[in-house]
Design a protein around this motif. Structure first.
Motif, PDB file in Angstrom:
ATOM      1  N   GLY A  56      27.118  -1.601  63.584  1.00  0.00           N
ATOM      2  CA  GLY A  56      25.983  -0.925  64.220  1.00  0.00           C
ATOM      3  C   GLY A  56      26.358  -0.269  65.543  1.00  0.00           C
ATOM      4  O   GLY A  56      25.830   0.793  65.892  1.00  0.00           O
ATOM      5  N   THR A  57      27.261  -0.899  66.275  1.00  0.00           N
ATOM      6  CA  THR A  57      27.683  -0.360  67.573  1.00  0.00           C
ATOM      7  C   THR A  57      28.438   0.956  67.382  1.00  0.00           C
ATOM      8  O   THR A  57      28.184   1.939  68.097  1.00  0.00           O
ATOM      9  CB  THR A  57      28.576  -1.389  68.299  1.00  0.00           C
ATOM     10  N   ASP A 157      17.078   2.931  67.275  1.00  0.00           N
ATOM     11  CA  ASP A 157      17.865   1.734  66.972  1.00  0.00           C
ATOM     12  C   ASP A 157      16.984   0.837  66.112  1.00  0.00           C
ATOM     13  O   ASP A 157      16.115   0.119  66.612  1.00  0.00           O
ATOM     14  CB  ASP A 157      18.308   1.042  68.262  1.00  0.00           C
ATOM     15  N   HIS A 160      16.806  -4.038  63.802  1.00  0.00           N
ATOM     16  CA  HIS A 160      15.949  -5.194  63.506  1.00  0.00           C
ATOM     17  C   HIS A 160      14.913  -4.893  62.427  1.00  0.00           C
ATOM     18  O   HIS A 160      14.105  -5.762  62.135  1.00  0.00           O
ATOM     19  CB  HIS A 160      15.180  -5.606  64.772  1.00  0.00           C
ATOM     20  N   SER A 188      22.318  -2.229  61.489  1.00  0.00           N
ATOM     21  CA  SER A 188      23.481  -3.123  61.529  1.00  0.00           C
ATOM     22  C   SER A 188      23.412  -4.079  60.352  1.00  0.00           C
ATOM     23  O   SER A 188      22.327  -4.516  59.965  1.00  0.00           O
ATOM     24  CB  SER A 188      23.473  -3.916  62.831  1.00  0.00           C
ATOM     25  N   LYS A 193      21.286 -10.077  60.685  1.00  0.00           N
ATOM     26  CA  LYS A 193      20.303  -9.021  60.380  1.00  0.00           C
ATOM     27  C   LYS A 193      19.809  -9.186  58.936  1.00  0.00           C
ATOM     28  O   LYS A 193      20.282 -10.039  58.212  1.00  0.00           O
ATOM     29  CB  LYS A 193      20.929  -7.638  60.606  1.00  0.00           C
ATOM     30  N   TYR A 328      16.106 -10.706  74.700  1.00  0.00           N
ATOM     31  CA  TYR A 328      17.478 -10.674  75.152  1.00  0.00           C
ATOM     32  C   TYR A 328      17.480 -10.904  76.653  1.00  0.00           C
ATOM     33  O   TYR A 328      16.463 -10.735  77.312  1.00  0.00           O
ATOM     34  CB  TYR A 328      18.084  -9.288  74.898  1.00  0.00           C
TER      35      TYR A 328
END
Ligand SMILES: *Cc1c(COP(=O)(O)O)cnc(C)c1O
Length: 384
Positions: A56-57, A157, A160, A188, A193, A328
């Motif tokens: 994902g990054t 993004d 999730h 991701s 996930k 987070y």
């Protein structure tokens, strides 16, 4: 009770068989499973193009590259996300600005975004990276209005939120990542996930020009496509036309992705059941200040509660073999982002959220018995 994590993968015999078959095939990488996975994923999300990426990054990095992020590019994102949502801008030398969250949805507060934009000169910001945090689908129709008004691109993004959606102004379901409003979206396939490939990622878009760039950037900027070559010396010939990377997914990971995707909806249904049960269990508990709750279209990657004595609850649950997590730590408070000029106190709602939030066990194979055990222990802690 055996240890209960906050999230975990669901690997079945069918998944294992699919990986074995690919390992026995001619292609471990750059083979047919990649395109098969991309096509199936694009169909699931409802977009034109999907590009499988190593994680994902890397997917975020390629999106930033495709939008020509450079040292003069200023981008807005949320502090309540995994660091990668912001880091992708830094990889390209760009500057990250944060806006605070809405305390009820835990996602970017559009009014705060707009006042940030207005605090700078016209044209200062080039893009925005909204995050469908915890699985809550950001209303991208609303965000797109802002993006049009201020000429911003959007990278969603959606790590999730595969299968998550919001209802647009016409009452239509808009699936996260369908790129009807965003330029591109990313996912991701890390094991926590919804869909697990070990490592893996996907970019979705409806924009053909961006799609072509992404294909090029994924493989060193190299092409063998005769239509794109400047010269052509023969069958072996290829050209490196851009500075790209090796951000490919392997075929055996894609094979796993395909079988995982087949049960994504089943997993989502189970996640929504688990969410409902948490909600019912806690809705009358005064000590639980907020919770993810019941939201139509929520994909429930995480189920979050807010409680004053968060650290005590976290530690208490660990003694009961329940391993919750905190999502987070606000990205702007990370030492790296502080060095860039951010400071504690900049985003009070995010920081207040962080001081109280806890992500409870949430994954399709969590049993009724295990969830009851988690709930009972939380209630016991509150009444202690
Ligand atoms: C997991 C995640 C990423 C990064 O994905 P990787 O596959 O781990 O690189 C980015 N953004 C969010 C919101 C994530 O949860």
């Amino acid at each position: 009770m055996k240890p209960i994590p906050y999230g975990r993968q669901n690997i079945t015999d069918k998944d294992i068989q699919a990986v074995i078959e690919t390992l026995q095939s001619d292609f471990l990488t750059q083979g047919p499973k990649i395109e098969e996975f991309e096509k199936a994923f694009a169909r699931y999300i409802g977009c034109k193009y999907a590009v499988a990426i190593s994680n994902g990054t890397a997917a975020l990095h390629l999106c930033a590259m495709a939008l020509n992020v450079d040292a003069n590019t200023n981008v807005i994102t949320t502090p309540i996300t995994f660091a990668a949502s912001a880091n992708c801008v830094r990889y390209c030398g760009g500057n990250v600005y944060f806006a605070d969250i809405n305390p009820d949805t835990f996602t970017l507060d559009l009014a705060k975004v707009e006042s940030l934009i207005n605090s700078k000169a016209k044209g200062f910001f080039k893009g925005i990276i909204p995050v469908d945090f915890a699985g809550y689908a950001v209303n991208l129709e609303e965000l797109k209005k802002l993006a049009i008004k201020y000429d911003l691109w959007i990278i969603e993004d959606a790590c999730h939120a595969p299968g998550g959606f919001f209802l647009d102004s016409k009452g239509n379901k808009q699936l996260c990542g369908n790129s009807n409003f965003a330029d591109m979206a990313i996912f991701s396939f890390h094991p926590v996930k919804h869909i697990a490939c070990g490592e893996g990622g996907m970019i979705t878009t409806n924009n053909e020009e961006l799609y072509k760039k992404l294909l090029l950037f994924r493989t060193h900027g190299i092409t063998k496509n005769p239509d794109l070559l400047v010269e052509n010396h023969g069958g072996w010939y290829y050209e490196m036309q851009e500075l790209g990377y090796n951000y490919r997914l392997t075929d055996f990971q894609a094979a796993l992705g395909i079988t995982q995707l087949e049960k994504a909806d089943e997993g989502l249904t189970r996640r929504r059941e688990i969410a409902k049960k948490y909600y019912e269990a806690f809705k009358n508990e005064k000590a639980i200040l907020r919770q993810s709750g019941i939201v139509e279209g929520h994909a429930y990657h995480l189920y979050i509660i807010e409680i004053e004595k968060r650290k005590e609850l976290y530690d208490y649950l660990r003694t009961k073999n329940i391993f919750c997590q905190v999502h987070y730590i606000p990205v702007h408070t990370m030492p790296y982002y502080k060095k860039l000029g951010n400071k504690q106190g900049d985003f009070p709602i995010s920081e207040d959220y962080y001081s109280k939030c806890l992500s409870l066990p949430m994954y399709p194979t969590l049993t009724q018995e295990e969830q009851n055990y988690v709930i009972d222990n939380i209630i016991n802690f509150i009444n202690k």
